[in-house]
Design an enzyme around this catalytic site. Structure first.
Site, PDB file in Angstrom:
ATOM      1  CB  CYS A  49      -0.903  -0.023   1.228  1.00 27.76           C
ATOM      2  SG  CYS A  49      -2.140   1.270   1.259  1.00 27.76           S
ATOM      3  CB  CYS A  84      -6.342   5.649  -5.943  1.00 25.74           C
ATOM      4  SG  CYS A  84      -5.754   6.246  -4.343  1.00 25.74           S
TER       5      CYS A  84
END
Length: 423
Positions: free
Chosen positions: A159, A353
């Protein structure tokens, strides 16, 4: 009547419970189990860590929200999953039987893989609200006595977006405080190049993010394997593209936030045949366990192979939109199973995102997540920062009020000017 238990109450578990209630009606029992009695909107943690948000802004009690929908709630840690016996064994010794189990626990944060790392060591974290508050305390000490800053991601991290976000947010905050000139900043990452993000890059993410780092006086080291951390010093082995040692670094710091590698949480990882060696749930194309037909899983806790082999191991991220489609598939497939029909619903493995950068932001769309792609898009602008602020409020409102609509698809695709993605 079937009993469906959702294990975990985060950005996967809460929508799963709401969607199950909407799809199945009141005929079946639904229970959410979580070690925490509050929901936390994790994407806002970077703002908490510099004082732009407080706990009250991004958390709320779970039970009253679930009560409104007739969903049970157990605020306890799970000691063991008895997959063969279809039950959870809780920390207080009680046993909770289920007909279907939906695992949405999120990850275990593996700070222990790098000696000296993590909130119990010498680096900070933004992976939970508690960690973000601790980071805020450490950051205030930096503001009082400025010094070198290191931000980035450890080996095996998957991440990377929040690390980039936090680097730029800290940069913006220090400029606003008029002390940026007193702080050197270095971005250290296991990625093979800036902008890889565990996705093999998206559009011109490498060029754009390198330009942003350079323009904001942030140095970087890629292919970086952090080997240990001491008080005020980080030890980093930099590899070349063939995996050979290129340079050894000993970098001083006054403040550091490093994202850790993830693993599966203990009770999930301990179930024989459920997970891969790192404890992530092995699923088929219908989000169902490859061994247990009545266990489904969504989110960071599922096993997804990396998009490519890198000199320093990196994992593949699971973004909010992808998690939402996993949850939708699970709900439809449980409904089909209850109706005696075969599973047909599949998740959309696309990465979408909105990444905040303090006073601007970057948005990316990778469709599908693993190259080659039909859409490979990366853009930057102040509108992304504004869109993410608005999305935080939108998501929190929907979670408090029990929405079962596809929140990411309805809001984020609209914000990006995308009507619909192929599924």
């Amino acid at each position: 009547m079937a009993h469906i238990v959702v294990l975990g109450a985060g950005t996967g578990g809460m929508p799963a419970a709401y969607d199950l209630r909407a799809e199945l009606g009141t005929e079946h029992r639904i229970t959410v189990v979580s070690a925490l009695d509050y929901f936390q909107f994790v994407p806002s943690n970077p703002w908490v860590a510099v004082g732009w948000r407080g706990r009250e802004d991004i958390t709320f009690p779970i039970k009253p929200c679930l009560d409104k929908k007739g969903i049970g709630f157990v605020a306890q840690r799970v000691a063991k999953i008895d997959a063969a016996g279809n039950a959870l064994e809780l920390a207080d010794g009680s046993r909770l039987p289920y007909d279907y189990l939906v695992i949405t626990t999120g990850p275990k944060l593996s700070f222990d893989e790098v000696p000296g790392a993590g909130p119990e060591g010498y680096t900070q974290s933004i992976c939970s609200i508690d960690h973000a508050e601790q980071t805020w305390a450490s950051y205030q000490a930096l503001v009082q006595a400025p010094g070198p800053v290191i931000i980035g991601a450890m080996p095996m991290a998957s991440c990377f977006g929040p690390a980039y976000e936090f680097a730029f947010i800290v940069n913006t905050d220090l400029r606003r405080r008029k002390i940026r000139n007193k702080v050197t900043m270095t971005y250290i990452t296991s990625e093979p190049y800036v902008g890889h993000m565990g996705l093999g890059g998206v559009g011109d993410s490498q060029g754009m993010l390198e330009s942003e780092l350079r323009s904001n006086d942030i140095k970087w080291i890629t292919n970086a394997k952090v080997t240990k951390v001491e008080d005020g010093k980080m030890f980093v082995t930099e590899l070349d593209d063939t995996g050979q040692v290129k340079k050894e670094h000993q970098l001083p710091f006054k403040f550091s936030m490093m994202l850790p590698a993830f693993k599966g949480v203990e009770p999930v990882a301990a179930v024989e045949g459920l997970c891969n060696p790192r404890g992530f749930v092995l699923i088929d194309e219908y989000q169902r366990s490859t061994k247990y037909r009545n266990i489904f899983s969504a989110g960071v806790c599922v096993a997804i192979p990396p998009v490519e082999v890198t000199p320093v191991p990196t994992g593949a991220p699971k973004t909010g939109y992808m998690i939402e489609t996993m949850v939708t598939a699970i709900v439809h497939n449980i409904a089909s199973d209850l109706a005696g029909k075969p599973a047909t619903a599949k998740a959309t493995w696309n990465a979408i995102c909105l990444a905040d950068m303090g006073d601007t932001g970057a948005a990316f769309v990778a469709l599908p997540q693993i190259p080659p792609r039909n859409v490979n898009w990366f853009k930057k602008g102040k509108w992304v920062h504004l869109a993410k602020v608005a999305f935080e409020k939108y998501f929190m409102y929907k979670m408090k009020n029990g929405s079962s609509e596809p929140i990411y698809e309805k809001y984020m695709l609209k914000a990006l000017g995308i009507e619909r993605l192929n599924k």
